[in-house]
Design a protein around this motif. Structure first.
Motif, PDB file in Angstrom:
ATOM      1  N   ARG A  89      33.734 -52.240  -4.023  1.00 28.78           N
ATOM      2  CA  ARG A  89      32.678 -52.816  -3.187  1.00 28.78           C
ATOM      3  C   ARG A  89      32.443 -51.922  -1.980  1.00 28.78           C
ATOM      4  N   VAL A  90      31.228 -51.934  -1.507  1.00 28.70           N
ATOM      5  CA  VAL A  90      30.899 -51.354  -0.218  1.00 28.70           C
ATOM      6  C   VAL A  90      30.379 -52.484   0.659  1.00 28.70           C
ATOM      7  N   ILE A  91      30.970 -52.624   1.815  1.00 27.42           N
ATOM      8  CA  ILE A  91      30.558 -53.681   2.737  1.00 27.42           C
ATOM      9  C   ILE A  91      29.936 -53.007   3.960  1.00 27.42           C
ATOM     10  N   VAL A  92      28.664 -53.304   4.183  1.00 25.29           N
ATOM     11  CA  VAL A  92      27.908 -52.682   5.262  1.00 25.29           C
ATOM     12  C   VAL A  92      27.874 -53.633   6.446  1.00 25.29           C
ATOM     13  N   VAL A  93      28.363 -53.159   7.578  1.00 21.74           N
ATOM     14  CA  VAL A  93      28.492 -53.979   8.783  1.00 21.74           C
ATOM     15  C   VAL A  93      27.483 -53.505   9.822  1.00 21.74           C
ATOM     16  N   GLY A  94      26.725 -54.445  10.380  1.00 19.22           N
ATOM     17  CA  GLY A  94      25.750 -54.112  11.410  1.00 19.22           C
ATOM     18  C   GLY A  94      26.382 -53.988  12.783  1.00 19.22           C
ATOM     19  N   LEU A  95      25.973 -52.957  13.530  1.00 19.63           N
ATOM     20  CA  LEU A  95      26.496 -52.720  14.881  1.00 19.63           C
ATOM     21  C   LEU A  95      25.489 -53.062  15.970  1.00 19.63           C
ATOM     22  N   GLY A  96      24.304 -53.548  15.602  1.00 16.96           N
ATOM     23  CA  GLY A  96      23.299 -53.852  16.610  1.00 16.96           C
ATOM     24  C   GLY A  96      22.628 -52.596  17.122  1.00 16.96           C
ATOM     25  N   SER A  97      22.035 -52.698  18.295  1.00 17.96           N
ATOM     26  CA  SER A  97      21.295 -51.580  18.878  1.00 17.96           C
ATOM     27  C   SER A  97      22.228 -50.448  19.297  1.00 17.96           C
ATOM     28  N   GLN A  98      21.848 -49.216  18.973  1.00 18.11           N
ATOM     29  CA  GLN A  98      22.651 -48.073  19.376  1.00 18.11           C
ATOM     30  C   GLN A  98      22.634 -47.892  20.894  1.00 18.11           C
ATOM     31  N   GLN A  99      21.555 -48.284  21.541  1.00 20.02           N
ATOM     32  CA  GLN A  99      21.430 -48.126  22.997  1.00 20.02           C
ATOM     33  C   GLN A  99      22.379 -49.054  23.746  1.00 20.02           C
ATOM     34  N   THR A 100      22.592 -50.261  23.225  1.00 21.51           N
ATOM     35  CA  THR A 100      23.445 -51.234  23.914  1.00 21.51           C
ATOM     36  C   THR A 100      24.862 -51.281  23.338  1.00 21.51           C
ATOM     37  N   PHE A 101      25.161 -50.425  22.386  1.00 21.74           N
ATOM     38  CA  PHE A 101      26.479 -50.422  21.747  1.00 21.74           C
ATOM     39  C   PHE A 101      27.577 -50.150  22.767  1.00 21.74           C
ATOM     40  N   ASN A 102      28.673 -50.902  22.660  1.00 22.37           N
ATOM     41  CA  ASN A 102      29.882 -50.596  23.420  1.00 22.37           C
ATOM     42  C   ASN A 102      31.084 -50.793  22.522  1.00 22.37           C
ATOM     43  N   ILE A 103      32.249 -50.394  22.998  1.00 20.34           N
ATOM     44  CA  ILE A 103      33.437 -50.402  22.146  1.00 20.34           C
ATOM     45  C   ILE A 103      33.813 -51.812  21.705  1.00 20.34           C
ATOM     46  N   ASP A 104      33.437 -52.820  22.482  1.00 17.19           N
ATOM     47  CA  ASP A 104      33.763 -54.191  22.102  1.00 17.19           C
ATOM     48  C   ASP A 104      33.007 -54.625  20.849  1.00 17.19           C
ATOM     49  N   THR A 105      31.890 -53.967  20.548  1.00 14.49           N
ATOM     50  CA  THR A 105      31.184 -54.258  19.305  1.00 14.49           C
ATOM     51  C   THR A 105      32.092 -54.020  18.105  1.00 14.49           C
ATOM     52  N   LEU A 106      32.915 -52.978  18.167  1.00 12.63           N
ATOM     53  CA  LEU A 106      33.818 -52.688  17.054  1.00 12.63           C
ATOM     54  C   LEU A 106      34.902 -53.744  16.925  1.00 12.63           C
ATOM     55  N   ARG A 107      35.348 -54.284  18.043  1.00 14.92           N
ATOM     56  CA  ARG A 107      36.300 -55.400  17.960  1.00 14.92           C
ATOM     57  C   ARG A 107      35.623 -56.593  17.274  1.00 14.92           C
ATOM     58  N   TYR A 108      34.414 -56.866  17.710  1.00 13.29           N
ATOM     59  CA  TYR A 108      33.673 -58.017  17.183  1.00 13.29           C
ATOM     60  C   TYR A 108      33.479 -57.889  15.669  1.00 13.29           C
ATOM     61  N   VAL A 109      32.970 -56.748  15.217  1.00 11.45           N
ATOM     62  CA  VAL A 109      32.714 -56.600  13.781  1.00 11.45           C
ATOM     63  C   VAL A 109      34.019 -56.470  13.002  1.00 11.45           C
ATOM     64  N   GLY A 110      35.081 -55.979  13.663  1.00 11.19           N
ATOM     65  CA  GLY A 110      36.381 -55.956  13.008  1.00 11.19           C
ATOM     66  C   GLY A 110      36.854 -57.361  12.668  1.00 11.19           C
ATOM     67  N   GLY A 111      36.705 -58.277  13.619  1.00 16.44           N
ATOM     68  CA  GLY A 111      37.097 -59.669  13.382  1.00 16.44           C
ATOM     69  C   GLY A 111      36.236 -60.338  12.332  1.00 16.44           C
ATOM     70  N   GLU A 112      34.913 -60.162  12.443  1.00 16.90           N
ATOM     71  CA  GLU A 112      34.003 -60.777  11.478  1.00 16.90           C
ATOM     72  C   GLU A 112      34.238 -60.229  10.067  1.00 16.90           C
ATOM     73  N   SER A 113      34.422 -58.918   9.971  1.00 15.36           N
ATOM     74  CA  SER A 113      34.626 -58.287   8.663  1.00 15.36           C
ATOM     75  C   SER A 113      35.942 -58.732   8.043  1.00 15.36           C
ATOM     76  N   ALA A 114      36.985 -58.841   8.856  1.00 12.46           N
ATOM     77  CA  ALA A 114      38.297 -59.225   8.327  1.00 12.46           C
ATOM     78  C   ALA A 114      38.244 -60.612   7.702  1.00 12.46           C
ATOM     79  N   ARG A 115      37.575 -61.539   8.353  1.00 17.82           N
ATOM     80  CA  ARG A 115      37.479 -62.890   7.769  1.00 17.82           C
ATOM     81  C   ARG A 115      36.621 -62.882   6.511  1.00 17.82           C
TER      82      ARG A 115
END
Length: 503
Positions: free
Chosen positions: A73-99
């Motif tokens: 499988r390939v699971i594609v995760v959205g990071l939102g806007s590149q302009q407003t991206f911050n490192i906490d976005t990766l924490r957020y998608v890490g949690g969502e993806s893990a569940r």
């Protein structure tokens, strides 16, 4: 959970799933996402053109590879806007993806998630954030459940893949740090989620003792008699109503033993159950008051990570642990207590007890020579009215010290908001019978509570964090799950690391 880091071709890895990321409204795919898209004959880019994959923050899209490449499988995760991206976005998608992976019963997964390729963040920072997200997002408190989760529902292995072998060591360092940070936050969650008949002051002391043994830090636990000898009448005044023995816990890490003045004190409110005392709380919702020691749990758990990361700074954690219960021996509204510096406190409301215990904790911290203080407390319901459950409230008597704590919160995604500390508010804490009163009335409740503690900090640089609205959540979102959050463990650790690194 095993977490590995490998270098290689993402399309040739025999795993159940590979995680990749896209930004919202991305025109061109980059890195591993582009590699997988080519290998899948444009499947990802086609879905983006069709609007099925939008790249919104936290969006998750599943693509079955059907044997075209090695990953199932390939699971594609959205990071939102590149302009407003911050490192906490990766924490957020890490949690969502893990569940999401857990619900799919994925056993082995590799992450090729990456942030913007503009040098804003290193691969080590990115891997640390993802690991924190995964480990905190999968947290579940089941100690008192008869039916434990099936092993089949667990992710057995998670890892990172990068095409450049030279990046592996940096990613591994990020993984290691992320494990430590998440492990400390999970420890705090475990403590706060425990029922109050299990998480007593004695149990908090026992946990501190085990931590000290495991990680080589010093521990002193003062009992009731020793606290009396030190004149801690404020702290013991709160403890009077309970048959549980109070425990005044002091953990000390000496990362710079040759420079004792290079230090910081972390003070956590440790009310293991708060009934309100004689000023009894309403019955609905009182069970949640098992979590009134969340500040103390955060302080103790932060020491676990600090001892593992070994910064060159001296750190002391102080927790004045007790229960606040009504009884024939309990402190009554109108009573006057003497803090260890002789300052007298009129107890206007016995349910404003946390600040009273913190008075003696802060005084003790000053007496042993701590130069900078931060206290953490589930202190006021008023902070929820002010900030909701999005940010904790920050109060300070020194702006440069406040800025250091705010920076740590920004670094970790544990958001804070500084509130005013005008001297005018002090008038609300005036007492007619003592030096100070423990409540300031219905107005500006969080500010007057902070000012009360500040009276004992005096000129020592001090920050107070009111975490009452963010210590427990009732739904899953990003790295947070139903129950204790572990806020602000990671901020405390980051604060200490920043101080050590900036010397």
């Amino acid at each position: 959970m095993e977490i590995q880091v490998i270098a290689g071709d993402v399309t040739s890895q025999t795993v159940d799933a590979v995680l990749v990321s896209v930004f919202e409204s991305a025109v061109n795919l980059e890195g591993p996402t582009e590699v997988l898209d080519r290998a899948l004959d444009g499947a990802i880019s086609d879905l983006m053109r069709d609007g099925e994959i939008k790249g919104a923050r936290g969006e998750i899209s599943l693509i079955h590879t059907l044997g075209k490449i090695a990953p199932k499988r390939v699971i594609v995760v959205g990071l939102g806007s590149q302009q407003t991206f911050n490192i906490d976005t990766l924490r957020y998608v890490g949690g969502e993806s893990a569940r999401f992976l857990k619900k799919l019963r994925v056993g082995e997964c590799l992450s090729a998630i990456q942030g913007p390729l503009d040098g804003r963040f290193t691969v080590g920072q990115e891997s640390q954030a993802v690991v924190e997200g995964v480990l905190l997002g999968l947290y579940k408190f089941t100690e008192h459940k008869s039916d434990k989760p099936s092993e089949d529902a667990k992710i057995r292995g998670f890892g990172f893949i990068h095409p450049d072998q030279s990046k592996v060591a940096e990613i591994e360092h990020g993984v290691s740090t992320g494990r430590v940070m998440a492990g400390a936050a999970r420890m705090a969650r475990d403590m706060v989620n425990q029922p109050a008949n299990w998480m007593t002051p004695t149990k908090m002391a026992e946990i501190s003792d085990q931590l000290a043994r495991d990680h080589g830090v010093d521990l002193t636990i003062f009992d009731k008699q020793e606290c009396e000898e030190m004149g801690m009448g404020a702290y013991l005044g709160v403890a009077k109503g309970s048959e549980e023995e109070p425990k005044f816990i002091v953990l000390s890490y000496k990362g710079d033993p040759g420079n004792p003045a290079n230090n910081v004190g972390i003070i956590g409110k440790g009310i293991t159950f708060d009934s309100g005392g004689i000023s009894l709380k309403p019955a609905p919702g009182m069970a949640a008051m098992k979590g009134d020691m969340a500040g103390g749990a955060a302080a103790i758990a932060s020491m676990k990570a600090i001892a593992q990361l070994k910064p060159a700074i001296n750190v002391t954690v102080i927790v004045a642990a007790t229960e606040n219960l009504p009884s024939g021996t309990a402190t009554k509204p109108g009573d006057v207590l003497y803090a260890m510096n002789g300052k007298t406190i009129e107890v206007d409301n016995t349910d404003a007890e946390g600040r009273v215990t913190l008075a003696d904790a802060v005084l003790y911290a000053k007496n042993i020579g701590l130069q900078r203080l931060v206290d953490i407390a589930t202190l006021t319901g008023a902070i929820r009215t002010s900030l909701g459950n999005v940010r904790m409230g920050l109060f300070a008597n020194n702006q440069s010290w406040a800025d250091e704590v705010l920076r740590a919160g920004d670094d970790t995604g544990e958001r804070m908001w500084q509130l005013p500390m005008d001297d005018d508010y002090k008038e609300l804490n005036r007492s007619n019978v003592a030096d100070i009163k423990n409540t300031g009335g219905p107005s500006a409740g969080s500010i007057t509570a902070a000012h009360f503690i500040g009276e004992f900090a005096e000129s020592t640089p001090w920050v107070h964090l009111d975490i009452a609205a963010v210590s427990m959540f009732d739904k899953e979102k990003g790295i947070y799950v139903n129950g204790a959050t572990g806020i602000p463990v990671r901020s405390l650790v980051r604060l200490v690391m920043n101080l050590a690194n900036n010397q």
